[in-house]
Enzyme design. Structure first.
Site, PDB file in Angstrom:
ATOM      1  N   ASP A  71     -12.166  -1.964   0.084  1.00 49.63           N
ATOM      2  CA  ASP A  71     -11.535  -1.812  -1.230  1.00 49.63           C
ATOM      3  C   ASP A  71     -11.002  -3.147  -1.750  1.00 49.63           C
ATOM      4  OD1 ASP A  71     -11.996   0.928  -1.394  1.00 49.63           O
ATOM      5  OD2 ASP A  71     -10.193   1.388  -0.243  1.00 49.63           O
ATOM      6  N   GLY A  72     -10.494  -3.972  -0.831  1.00 51.26           N
ATOM      7  CA  GLY A  72      -9.981  -5.289  -1.231  1.00 51.26           C
ATOM      8  C   GLY A  72     -11.064  -6.119  -1.895  1.00 51.26           C
TER       9      GLY A  72
ATOM     10  N   LYS B  29       1.330   5.274  -2.694  1.00 48.18           N
ATOM     11  CA  LYS B  29       1.499   6.388  -1.746  1.00 48.18           C
ATOM     12  C   LYS B  29       2.455   5.996  -0.623  1.00 48.18           C
ATOM     13  CE  LYS B  29      -1.026   9.682   1.087  1.00 48.18           C
ATOM     14  NZ  LYS B  29      -0.412   9.299   2.371  1.00 48.18           N
TER      15      LYS B  29
ATOM     16  N   THR C  83      -3.411   6.123  -4.298  1.00 49.83           N
ATOM     17  CA  THR C  83      -3.564   6.325  -2.851  1.00 49.83           C
ATOM     18  C   THR C  83      -3.275   5.037  -2.063  1.00 49.83           C
ATOM     19  OG1 THR C  83      -5.920   5.928  -3.209  1.00 49.83           O
ATOM     20  CG2 THR C  83      -5.236   8.221  -2.936  1.00 49.83           C
TER      21      THR C  83
HETATM   22  P1  NAP Z   1      -4.617  -5.539   2.268  1.00 48.95           P
HETATM   23  O1  NAP Z   1      -3.162  -5.787   2.305  1.00 48.95           O
HETATM   24  O2  NAP Z   1      -5.515  -6.384   3.107  1.00 48.95           O
HETATM   25  O3  NAP Z   1      -4.959  -4.016   2.662  1.00 48.95           O
HETATM   26  C1  NAP Z   1      -4.282  -2.945   2.176  1.00 48.95           C
HETATM   27  C2  NAP Z   1      -4.959  -1.643   2.610  1.00 48.95           C
HETATM   28  O4  NAP Z   1      -4.953  -0.772   1.473  1.00 48.95           O
HETATM   29  C3  NAP Z   1      -6.416  -1.785   3.040  1.00 48.95           C
HETATM   30  O5  NAP Z   1      -6.650  -0.926   4.110  1.00 48.95           O
HETATM   31  C4  NAP Z   1      -7.184  -1.337   1.815  1.00 48.95           C
HETATM   32  O6  NAP Z   1      -8.441  -0.798   2.099  1.00 48.95           O
HETATM   33  C5  NAP Z   1      -6.279  -0.254   1.294  1.00 48.95           C
HETATM   34  N1  NAP Z   1      -6.465   0.062  -0.117  1.00 48.95           N
HETATM   35  C6  NAP Z   1      -6.702  -0.769  -1.160  1.00 48.95           C
HETATM   36  N2  NAP Z   1      -6.775  -0.078  -2.294  1.00 48.95           N
HETATM   37  C7  NAP Z   1      -6.604   1.222  -1.959  1.00 48.95           C
HETATM   38  C8  NAP Z   1      -6.597   2.426  -2.697  1.00 48.95           C
HETATM   39  N3  NAP Z   1      -6.763   2.444  -4.015  1.00 48.95           N
HETATM   40  N4  NAP Z   1      -6.381   3.579  -2.019  1.00 48.95           N
HETATM   41  C9  NAP Z   1      -6.189   3.594  -0.679  1.00 48.95           C
HETATM   42  N5  NAP Z   1      -6.194   2.493   0.072  1.00 48.95           N
HETATM   43  C10 NAP Z   1      -6.400   1.318  -0.573  1.00 48.95           C
HETATM   44  O7  NAP Z   1      -5.066  -5.690   0.747  1.00 48.95           O
HETATM   45  P2  NAP Z   1      -6.415  -5.361   0.027  1.00 48.95           P
HETATM   46  O8  NAP Z   1      -7.418  -4.760   0.951  1.00 48.95           O
HETATM   47  O9  NAP Z   1      -6.807  -6.555  -0.752  1.00 48.95           O
HETATM   48  O10 NAP Z   1      -5.941  -4.212  -0.995  1.00 48.95           O
HETATM   49  C11 NAP Z   1      -4.967  -4.475  -1.949  1.00 48.95           C
HETATM   50  C12 NAP Z   1      -4.130  -3.257  -2.112  1.00 48.95           C
HETATM   51  O11 NAP Z   1      -3.388  -3.030  -0.923  1.00 48.95           O
HETATM   52  C13 NAP Z   1      -3.076  -3.320  -3.179  1.00 48.95           C
HETATM   53  O12 NAP Z   1      -3.617  -3.141  -4.458  1.00 48.95           O
HETATM   54  C14 NAP Z   1      -2.148  -2.201  -2.739  1.00 48.95           C
HETATM   55  O13 NAP Z   1      -2.520  -0.936  -3.269  1.00 48.95           O
HETATM   56  C15 NAP Z   1      -2.344  -2.145  -1.235  1.00 48.95           C
HETATM   57  N6  NAP Z   1      -1.086  -2.537  -0.574  1.00 48.95           N
HETATM   58  C16 NAP Z   1      -0.453  -1.580   0.148  1.00 48.95           C
HETATM   59  C17 NAP Z   1       0.776  -1.854   0.712  1.00 48.95           C
HETATM   60  C18 NAP Z   1       1.448  -0.752   1.468  1.00 48.95           C
HETATM   61  O14 NAP Z   1       0.881   0.340   1.577  1.00 48.95           O
HETATM   62  N7  NAP Z   1       2.655  -0.977   1.954  1.00 48.95           N
HETATM   63  C19 NAP Z   1       1.360  -3.101   0.589  1.00 48.95           C
HETATM   64  C20 NAP Z   1       0.675  -4.064  -0.143  1.00 48.95           C
HETATM   65  C21 NAP Z   1      -0.557  -3.763  -0.734  1.00 48.95           C
HETATM   66  P3  NAP Z   1      -9.676  -1.663   2.606  1.00 48.95           P
HETATM   67  O15 NAP Z   1      -9.473  -1.805   4.077  1.00 48.95           O
HETATM   68  O16 NAP Z   1     -10.843  -0.842   2.245  1.00 48.95           O
HETATM   69  O17 NAP Z   1      -9.651  -2.990   1.875  1.00 48.95           O
END
Ligand code: NAP
Length: 266
Positions: free
Chosen positions: A51-52, A167, A163
């Site tokens: 997704d990233g 979430k 999500t």
């Molecule tokens: P990352 O910090 O390397 O990974 C964040 C995780 O979130 C990865 O497992 C990613 O999936 C997953 N993810 C991304 N978009 C998602 C979605 N719409 N629904 C469910 N899971 C999702 O960052 P990244 O892979 O570049 O993704 C950026 C996103 O991470 C941000 O937009 C934010 O939504 C999320 N994030 C979450 C948190 C948290 O939950 N505490 C904190 C910071 C950011 P993949 O393994 O497929 O890439």
């Protein structure tokens, strides 16, 4: 299916994904869809990764709404924006041959910081205090003063972003067919002096959100759009609205948002 002629591969992991890109390029040649070196010329923009990588492909190509995005995972993990796996390249070829795919349109959020040009996000916008102390801001819905916020910050997500980070901080999962943006608090202070709603809420396209930052508490909040930080100094005002711009993606027919939600979380 629309007659796609060109494809651009967004492969952020360079040499690691070189071979995958070559194999995919050969596959699409067989389908009479030819690889181009610029995302601007492509009918299909394909990200290689999770997704990233998909979020970056959309951002780097400037949220084009006149092409389709296609997510192809390099690993075997399940992802949200990514319906296809390199390890099952045959399924990808068959889906194109049999026209066994849907085009889905995902809402995006338009973000204007101060009076700068608008930027967009597909997952979420966040604004957080950059210092150890809390950040204060006035929150308006349309022109209506709604609440005075004191806390770590705020997160505004799209339905498909619901999500992700949203979430994790207690926001609701929202069906992408519901055109809305969700506002979720990050560590709000709630006591006899400061009061906020304390729950997430959804706004539709007719209801923009405005954040007026209290300069005395934090003039340099940390802001992000999906997986990128925004660097703006002296942030006074942030305006957010559900954009008219949609991102179109190619999806397998039997793999809805709720299939993915169940598979990833239950
Ligand atoms: P990352 O910090 O390397 O990974 C964040 C995780 O979130 C990865 O497992 C990613 O999936 C997953 N993810 C991304 N978009 C998602 C979605 N719409 N629904 C469910 N899971 C999702 O960052 P990244 O892979 O570049 O993704 C950026 C996103 O991470 C941000 O937009 C934010 O939504 C999320 N994030 C979450 C948190 C948290 O939950 N505490 C904190 C910071 C950011 P993949 O393994 O497929 O890439």
């Amino acid at each position: 299916m629309i007659n796609y002629k060109t494809i651009y591969f967004f492969a952020p992991h360079g040499d690691e994904t070189k071979e995958i890109k070559q194999d995919l390029s050969k596959l699409f040649d067989r389908l009479d869809i030819h690889t181009v070196e610029s995302d601007k010329e492509a009918d299909i923009i394909a990200s290689i990764g999770g997704d990233g990588a998909f979020l970056q492909a959309v951002r780097r190509s400037n949220f084009r709404d006149d092409c389709v995005y296609l997510g192809i995972a390099a690993d075997s993990n399940r992802h949200f924006y990514v319906d296809f796996h390199y390890q099952d390249i045959q399924a990808l070829e068959e889906a194109f041959q049999k026209d066994d795919m849907d085009v889905r349109r995902y809402p995006t959020i338009e973000v204007k910081v101060n009076d700068n040009n608008p930027s967009y996000c597909l997952n979420e916008f966040t604004l957080r205090s950059s210092i150890v102390k809390t950040l204060k801001m006035d929150i308006y819905i349309s022109d209506f003063f709604f609440e005075h916020f004191n806390g770590d910050g705020i997160l505004v997500s799209t339905p498909t972003g619901s999500t992700g980070y949203n979430k994790s901080v207690g926001g609701a999962v929202v069906d992408p067919l519901i055109e809305s943006m969700q506002v979720t608090e990050l560590g709000s202070v709630n006591n006899n002096t400061y009061r906020t709603l304390g729950t997430s809420f959804l706004l539709n396209r007719q209801r923009p959100l405005t954040l007026l930052i209290d300069k005395n508490t934090d003039y340099y909040p940390v802001m992000s759009l999906d997986n990128e930080a925004i660097s703006v100094q002296n942030t006074e005002k942030v305006e957010l609205r559900l954009s008219k711009k949609h991102i179109q993606t190619l999806k397998l027919k039997d793999n809805t948002f709720w299939h993915k939600t169940q598979r990833n979380f239950l």
